[in-house]
Scaffold this motif. Structure first.
Motif, PDB file in Angstrom:
ATOM      1  N   HIS A  10       4.221  -5.489  -4.085  1.00 25.54           N
ATOM      2  CA  HIS A  10       3.065  -5.954  -3.304  1.00 25.54           C
ATOM      3  C   HIS A  10       2.762  -4.998  -2.152  1.00 25.54           C
ATOM      4  O   HIS A  10       1.590  -4.697  -1.870  1.00 25.54           O
ATOM      5  CB  HIS A  10       3.330  -7.356  -2.752  1.00 25.54           C
ATOM      6  N   THR A  11       3.797  -4.509  -1.498  1.00 27.76           N
ATOM      7  CA  THR A  11       3.601  -3.587  -0.377  1.00 27.76           C
ATOM      8  C   THR A  11       2.970  -2.283  -0.848  1.00 27.76           C
ATOM      9  O   THR A  11       2.057  -1.743  -0.206  1.00 27.76           O
ATOM     10  CB  THR A  11       4.940  -3.289   0.310  1.00 27.76           C
ATOM     11  N   GLY A  12       3.466  -1.781  -1.992  1.00 25.56           N
ATOM     12  CA  GLY A  12       2.904  -0.541  -2.530  1.00 25.56           C
ATOM     13  C   GLY A  12       1.433  -0.682  -2.860  1.00 25.56           C
ATOM     14  O   GLY A  12       0.630   0.217  -2.558  1.00 25.56           O
ATOM     15  N   LEU A  13       1.043  -1.809  -3.456  1.00 27.21           N
ATOM     16  CA  LEU A  13      -0.363  -2.033  -3.783  1.00 27.21           C
ATOM     17  C   LEU A  13      -1.199  -2.138  -2.516  1.00 27.21           C
ATOM     18  O   LEU A  13      -2.294  -1.563  -2.427  1.00 27.21           O
ATOM     19  CB  LEU A  13      -0.509  -3.303  -4.620  1.00 27.21           C
ATOM     20  N   ARG A  50      -5.780 -10.954  -5.412  1.00 29.77           N
ATOM     21  CA  ARG A  50      -4.602 -11.180  -4.573  1.00 29.77           C
ATOM     22  C   ARG A  50      -4.705 -12.471  -3.766  1.00 29.77           C
ATOM     23  O   ARG A  50      -3.707 -13.002  -3.305  1.00 29.77           O
ATOM     24  CB  ARG A  50      -4.408  -9.992  -3.629  1.00 29.77           C
ATOM     25  N   GLN A  51      -5.939 -12.954  -3.589  1.00 30.66           N
ATOM     26  CA  GLN A  51      -6.131 -14.190  -2.827  1.00 30.66           C
ATOM     27  C   GLN A  51      -5.896 -15.415  -3.701  1.00 30.66           C
ATOM     28  O   GLN A  51      -5.775 -16.519  -3.178  1.00 30.66           O
ATOM     29  CB  GLN A  51      -7.575 -14.246  -2.300  1.00 30.66           C
ATOM     30  N   ALA A 260       0.253  -9.643 -12.216  1.00 27.71           N
ATOM     31  CA  ALA A 260      -1.111  -9.444 -11.697  1.00 27.71           C
ATOM     32  C   ALA A 260      -1.155  -8.215 -10.800  1.00 27.71           C
ATOM     33  O   ALA A 260      -2.089  -7.405 -10.867  1.00 27.71           O
ATOM     34  CB  ALA A 260      -1.562 -10.688 -10.933  1.00 27.71           C
ATOM     35  N   THR A 261      -0.122  -8.080  -9.950  1.00 25.93           N
ATOM     36  CA  THR A 261      -0.059  -6.898  -9.085  1.00 25.93           C
ATOM     37  C   THR A 261       0.023  -5.624  -9.908  1.00 25.93           C
ATOM     38  O   THR A 261      -0.599  -4.606  -9.580  1.00 25.93           O
ATOM     39  CB  THR A 261       1.156  -6.997  -8.145  1.00 25.93           C
ATOM     40  N   ARG A 262       0.786  -5.686 -10.974  1.00 27.85           N
ATOM     41  CA  ARG A 262       0.951  -4.509 -11.846  1.00 27.85           C
ATOM     42  C   ARG A 262      -0.374  -4.103 -12.463  1.00 27.85           C
ATOM     43  O   ARG A 262      -0.689  -2.924 -12.571  1.00 27.85           O
ATOM     44  CB  ARG A 262       1.981  -4.848 -12.923  1.00 27.85           C
TER      45      ARG A 262
END
Length: 547
Positions: A10-13, A50-51, A260-262
């Protein structure tokens, strides 16, 4: 997946998105509109996803007409939900199968999916040998055909292809090698290999001996499209063969807490690869002091700073002659034209911007010299930039030529030339000059009186003498000689001072013009290059984090 890995993902995104947003704010005027639009769509989509629920994984079934996509959907969920048939296109709207309804509505609203079916978490689909627990938040979508003749259906499928978390591309044995499918659709998924599953449906129509060669052929086709190695499952919605393998892929996606982040990361990564690939250089440098000095010097010279400095020298000598010359003849210098006054300079105006100079307009040669100097400097500064980063900026600088000339005129009018005030020794010299004139005049009047008395034969006392010379005669000679000596000496001093005044005035003029050039050309150029370097730094650092 460990909590630490989830946090890191998550931080990387977030860092990548922040970098892209900052970069777009800087570079929007200088990028292709298509790239800006693409970035806006990806960032907006990432922020919106993300929301929404992170407990759900949206899996979309994509495919062309006749691939058996809806039949596969029904077989996977164990219920006849999606419409199937022989009429094409079969799927006209998106259908959703939901295993965990809590928190799914907002996500489906964002996906604009209205037809929703809630299913049991324990699903025993067609051909399944064991129950598959899909209660971890799976949302399975059956999408309209990608090659639908309906523009609306095609747009829906294309939009959702960019929104779902996990893509399942359904192919059939008759069309799996169709170039239009690969070039038109699969080639757009080159950055999604980690979120992509290819299902070759209707495998029951292929002989056992032909299945592995067909799978190898499909693998080669995907590699040719640049997609690389992606999972391929041979399945049949009719017989149920291979459906457990498909469900196992879904289970893996569900267990991936950052699916989802991926997916979003893959989109952002693709955008960063594009932006990084279009960078001219990771860093550019501003022109050096020599180039800047050449620019300022050329423009200053073209605007007549040397002529003005010459005029300062001439004007100072004229004004000095008027104030230090022999009073009986110095008034003649007032008849000569003061070159500074002709140019409306050197008057010590408090607000020069309301009283501009009367300098002649730049000649064709001088204007060309200014243009060439500006073009040369800008070309040097932007030679390593792409055309979109350089040309619009150079055009904007050149469009300010009239304003530049006006500001230079104000700078020259407000420049201290060193002739605005009288030199301190002028009043002293003037006083001594007048004293000499008075002494000579008094001596002359004395001699005249003596001559007049002798003519009328008046007896006068003997004229006082000094070393044998009559005092009135000495007064005349001393007064005249004092004027001559002061005039010669003053002229010599004034010429030396005039040269110093010229040198200082030229320096002041060049500094004043240089200040305007820096404000209109040098500083904007440095700012523009700093903007590019900031943009390049953001893109480069974010691109290094691409998975």
């Amino acid at each position: 997946m460990s909590e630490r890995k989830v946090t890191r993902a998550h931080t990387g995104l977030t860092e990548q998105i922040d970098a892209v947003v900052s970069a777009m704010q800087i570079a929007e005027p200088y990028l292709e509109p298509e790239v800006v639009d693409q970035a806006a769509v990806i960032i907006e989509r990432a922020e919106a996803r993300r929301q929404l629920s992170a407990d759900h994984v949206v899996v979309g079934l994509f495919g062309a007409t006749g691939s058996g996509k809806s039949s596969l959907f029904n077989a996977l969920v164990g219920s006849e939900i999606a419409q199937t048939g022989v009429i094409r296109p079969t799927t006209t709207k998106t259908v959703a199968a939901i295993w965990q309804p809590v928190g799914a509505d907002a996500l489906l609203d964002w996906l604009e999916v209205s037809e929703r079916h809630i299913l049991s978490s324990q699903v025993l689909g067609k051909g399944s040998k064991k129950s598959q627990d899909l209660g971890g938040g799976l949302i399975l979508l059956d999408l309209p055909d990608m090659d639908s003749t309906s523009t609306e259906h095609h747009l829906i499928a294309s939009r959702l292809a960019g929104q779902v978390d996990y893509l399942v591309w359904v192919l059939d044995p008759q069309k799996y090698a169709d170039a239009s499918i690969h070039h038109g659709y699969l080639s757009e998924l080159t950055g999604q290999r980690g979120n992509l599953l290819v299902v070759l449906n209707q495998v029951d129509t292929i002989a056992e001996s032909d299945r592995e060669p067909v799978k190898a052929s499909l693998n080669a086709l995907l590699a040719d499209e640049g997609i690389g190695q992606v999972p391929i499952v041979l399945a049949s919605a009719r017989s149920g063969e291979g459906l457990d393998a498909v469900r196992e892929k879904f289970a893996v996606a569900l267990n991936n807490k950052v699916q989802a982040t991926r997916r979003l990361r893959a989109d952002v990564d693709g955008l960063l690869r594009l932006l990084d690939g279009e960078l001219a250089l990771p860093k550019v440098h501003t022109p050096g002091i020599m180039e800047q000095s050449e620019l300022e010097g050329t423009i200053a010279k073209a605007h007549g700073t040397h002529r003005i400095a010459d005029a300062v020298q001439t004007s100072y000598k004229l004004r000095a002659s008027t104030n230090t010359g022999w009073p009986l003849t110095s008034w003649l210098t007032r008849l000569r034209n003061d070159p500074l006054k002709r140019m409306n300079l050197g008057r010590g105006i408090e607000k020069p911007e309301i009283s501009l100079t009367s300098r002649p307009e730049l000649s064709v040669a001088e204007s060309a010299a200014v243009d060439q100097a500006v073009v040369k400097y800008l070309n040097t500064a932007t030679e390593d930039l792409s055309p979109r980063w350089s040309q619009s900026f150079k055009d904007g600088i050149r469009e300010q030529r009239t304003e530049l000339a006006s500001e230079i005129d104000i700078a020259i009018a407000s420049c201290t030339l060193g002739v605005e005030k009288k030199s301190w020794w002028w009043p002293v010299t003037k006083f001594v000059q007048w004293l000499g004139v008075v002494v000579a005049l008094a001596g002359g009047l004395w001699l005249g009186g003596i001559a007049l008395a002798a003519y009328f034969q008046f007896n006068l006392p003997e004229t006082p003498r000094v070393e044998g010379f009559a005092i009135p005669t000495l007064m005349v000679f001393v007064g005249v000689l004092l004027g001559i000596v002061l005039g010669i000496f003053g002229s010599f001093i004034n010429k030396m001072v005039a040269r110093l005044k010229r040198r200082k005035a030229l320096k002041n003029l060049q500094n004043s013009v240089g200040g305007v050039v820096r404000r209109f050309i040098v500083d904007p150029t440095s700012h523009h290059l700093e903007q590019y370097n900031s943009y390049a730094s953001l893109i480069t650092s974010a691109a290094k984090k691409v998975e």
